[in-house]
Design an enzyme around this catalytic site. Structure first.
Site, PDB file in Angstrom:
ATOM      1  N   ASP A 130       0.820  -1.214   0.000  1.00  0.00           N
ATOM      2  CA  ASP A 130       0.000   0.000   0.000  1.00  0.00           C
ATOM      3  C   ASP A 130       0.854   1.265   0.000  1.00  0.00           C
ATOM      4  OD1 ASP A 130      -2.352  -1.338  -0.090  1.00  0.00           O
ATOM      5  OD2 ASP A 130      -3.066  -0.789   1.902  1.00  0.00           O
ATOM      6  N   ASP A 189       4.010  -9.311   9.042  1.00  0.00           N
ATOM      7  CA  ASP A 189       4.251  -7.886   8.811  1.00  0.00           C
ATOM      8  C   ASP A 189       5.622  -7.702   8.174  1.00  0.00           C
ATOM      9  OD1 ASP A 189       1.804  -7.162   9.759  1.00  0.00           O
ATOM     10  OD2 ASP A 189       2.497  -6.522  11.738  1.00  0.00           O
ATOM     11  N   ASP A 191       8.401  -6.372   8.867  1.00  0.00           N
ATOM     12  CA  ASP A 191       9.670  -6.518   9.589  1.00  0.00           C
ATOM     13  C   ASP A 191       9.838  -7.913  10.185  1.00  0.00           C
ATOM     14  OD1 ASP A 191       7.484  -5.578  11.310  1.00  0.00           O
ATOM     15  OD2 ASP A 191       8.944  -5.714  12.930  1.00  0.00           O
ATOM     16  N   ASP A 283      -7.031  -7.619  13.757  1.00  0.00           N
ATOM     17  CA  ASP A 283      -6.605  -8.972  14.113  1.00  0.00           C
ATOM     18  C   ASP A 283      -7.405  -9.518  15.290  1.00  0.00           C
ATOM     19  OD1 ASP A 283      -5.539  -7.107  15.825  1.00  0.00           O
ATOM     20  OD2 ASP A 283      -3.443  -7.628  15.444  1.00  0.00           O
TER      21      ASP A 283
END
Length: 526
Positions: A130, A189, A191, A283
């Site tokens: 995004d 994610d 990282d 989540d």
């Protein structure tokens, strides 16, 4: 009785300090003392609620350790792996990597995921980018092309809008036609760096038990030694995983999806109604709805996924706002739905509403800030209010020790951790109130900034003359105001008190000033 409003009492000094003193004395007995007594009672009740919850979880963990039986240990993982290898019936797995302007870390997750040891024709890597920076989008796409040339099935998806933020990206990713054959979806994610055997250590649980909807792994922090703030974060998150998540899994009650480092059964997501962007904790929202539909979860603490902690105070504040505001807002939105749900046992619903949401997501923040940072200091300057030491000292000390034992290597940082958590409770309390009231920042979504190797590169490079620390951006007025209040109370107790609360108050005031002036975390030059 003298009319204090319409008649000016005799003998009121004319200077401002005397006027303030008179005003304080006039409201002290009729207003301040009753309100403070009520606050002590309310905070004492909340402290006991939190204490009982912490002791109950500690008892469960003790039983689990003594019996050496965690939820996932009832499965024979090696036998399940061998069974899968013999059958050669490898399920199709989708791996989603949502990202937004993650220039420092995007290569880490893409590289780690593409290196997973799963049959190459049985998994799809979906990069949900995004990013609004066109140069960065091109770099991410080039990274994907690099792995495509190596034979990995990578799909690069870029949206023209950010509708729904992360939840919107994940939802649209699942709607792609090539996902129809996928049975499971792993989420990481930008990282996060899973080990090569991650799927081998998670998928077998889902294959063995058709009632399982989620397998959640633990986080492992690669930069916990970067600064004191990351060490203190590690202590809090270690407690979350080793106690809260483990207890929820071992007791078959409920625990939340952490948003990453987990594998979902796609059917469970569909049954729950898919991803929703009504809160900033999509989540947790999905996990609650899936649980209400009867799906079970398992937390596998032995599987650890490397990731990075936010090392700047600004990034950490934004993260904590989202993590505190979102659950409170979700609690408000879903309480009625949870109560009315007949598909799950009453005890599980009560646990979800009372223990998971109310005590851990509301009471824990409020009692930390209001009691330890507002009420206890106020009792110092209003000694007429009786503050029992069992409530003010012994219960908090027990709760603190129970929190800290999950990270033995950081026990010597216990005092600093207490002071740090008390300061952060200011923002968590404010965020929880915003979530309950659905105020203006309730849906604020700021991606947590991760520095990756950026700080190493900056440290190795010669600093530019143009690099400056913007002092004004590092000043946080709320922390400074609370610090001044606690310093005033500490000074009063030092001069006139007898309970020696000034020791704690001085230390806590120092912590508020330290963080109020931005002297915590990694400081990145602008």
């Amino acid at each position: 009785m003298r009319n204090l409003i319409f008649e000016e009492p005799e003998g009121i000094p004319g200077n401002s300090s005397s006027s303030l003193r008179y005003a304080w004395q006039s409201i002290r007995a009729p207003v301040i003392i009753p309100l403070l007594k009520l606050a002590v009672i309310v905070c004492s009740v909340m402290s006991i609620m939190l204490f009982v919850e912490r002791v109950a979880m500690a008892a469960v963990i003790l039983i689990v350790k003594v019996l050496r039986k965690k939820r996932y240990t009832k499965y024979n993982l090696e036998a399940m792996k061998q069974k899968l290898e013999r059958s050669k019936k490898y399920p199709m797995v989708l791996i989603q990597i949502p990202m937004y302007n993650e220039k420092e870390v995007y290569k880490l997750s893409i590289g780690a995921v593409c290196g997973l040891s799963w049959p190459a024709d049985r998994f799809i890597v979906q990069v949900l980018d995004d990013s609004t920076n066109p140069v960065l989008r091109e770099l991410v796409e080039m990274e994907c092309q690099k792995w495509i040339q190596k034979g990995v099935n990578v799909k690069y998806e870029n949206r023209r809008n950010r509708n729904g933020y992360k939840a919107g990206a994940l939802k649209e990713g699942l709607e792609k036609q090539y996902v129809e054959d996928c049975e499971f979806v792993a989420i990481f994610d930008a990282d996060f760096q899973p080990d090569a055997d991650f799927l081998w250590n998670t998928i077998p649980y889902l294959l063995e038990n058709p009632k399982l909807g989620l397998v959640q792994a633990r986080w492992k922090f690669v930069n916990s030694e970067e600064c004191m703030m990351t060490r203190l974060q590690e202590m809090s998150l270690d407690y979350h995983f080793s106690v809260e998540q483990e207890v929820g899994s071992s007791t078959y009650s409920f625990f939340g999806f952490n948003g990453t480092a987990g594998v979902w059964r796609i059917q469970a997501i569909k049954d729950a109604g898919g991803w929703k962007d009504r809160t900033t904790v999509e989540d947790m929202d999905l996990a609650v709805r899936a649980s209400l539909h009867g799906w079970e979860f398992v937390f596998v603490g032995d599987v650890k996924v490397k990731n990075e902690l936010p090392s700047t105070f600004k990034a950490y504040r934004f993260q904590q706002h989202r993590w505190s505001c979102g659950p409170a807002n979700l609690f408000k939105k879903m309480t009625k739905e949870i109560i009315c749900c007949k598909r799950v046992p009453l005890l599980k619903r009560l646990h979800l509403i009372y223990a998971f949401f109310f005590v851990r997501k509301i009471v824990a923040h409020w009692v930390t800030f209001f009691f330890y940072c507002i009420v206890i200091p106020a009792c110092v300057i209003v000694p007429e209010v009786n503050l029992k030491k069992q409530i003010a000292i012994y219960i908090p000390a027990t709760i603190t020790i129970l929190n800290a034992v999950s990270t033995p290597r950081s026990m010597h940082l216990l005092v600093l951790w207490i002071l740090f958590e008390n300061v952060m409770s200011l923002h968590r309390t404010k965020a929880a109130i915003i979530g309950l009231l659905e105020a203006n920042r309730v849906n604020e979504w700021v991606v947590t900034e991760k520095l990756g190797n950026a700080m190493k590169q900056r440290n190795n490079a010669r600093p530019s003359r143009a690099s400056r620390f913007r002092i004004i951006e590092r000043i946080h007025p709320l922390e400074i105001i609370v610090g001044m209040y606690m310093l005033h109370c500490a000074t009063y107790d030092l001069l006139f008190g007898h309970d020696h609360f000034f020791v704690y108050l001085l230390l806590q005031a120092g912590a508020f000033f330290t963080m109020g002036f931005g002297l915590v975390g990694t400081i990145v030059p602008t």
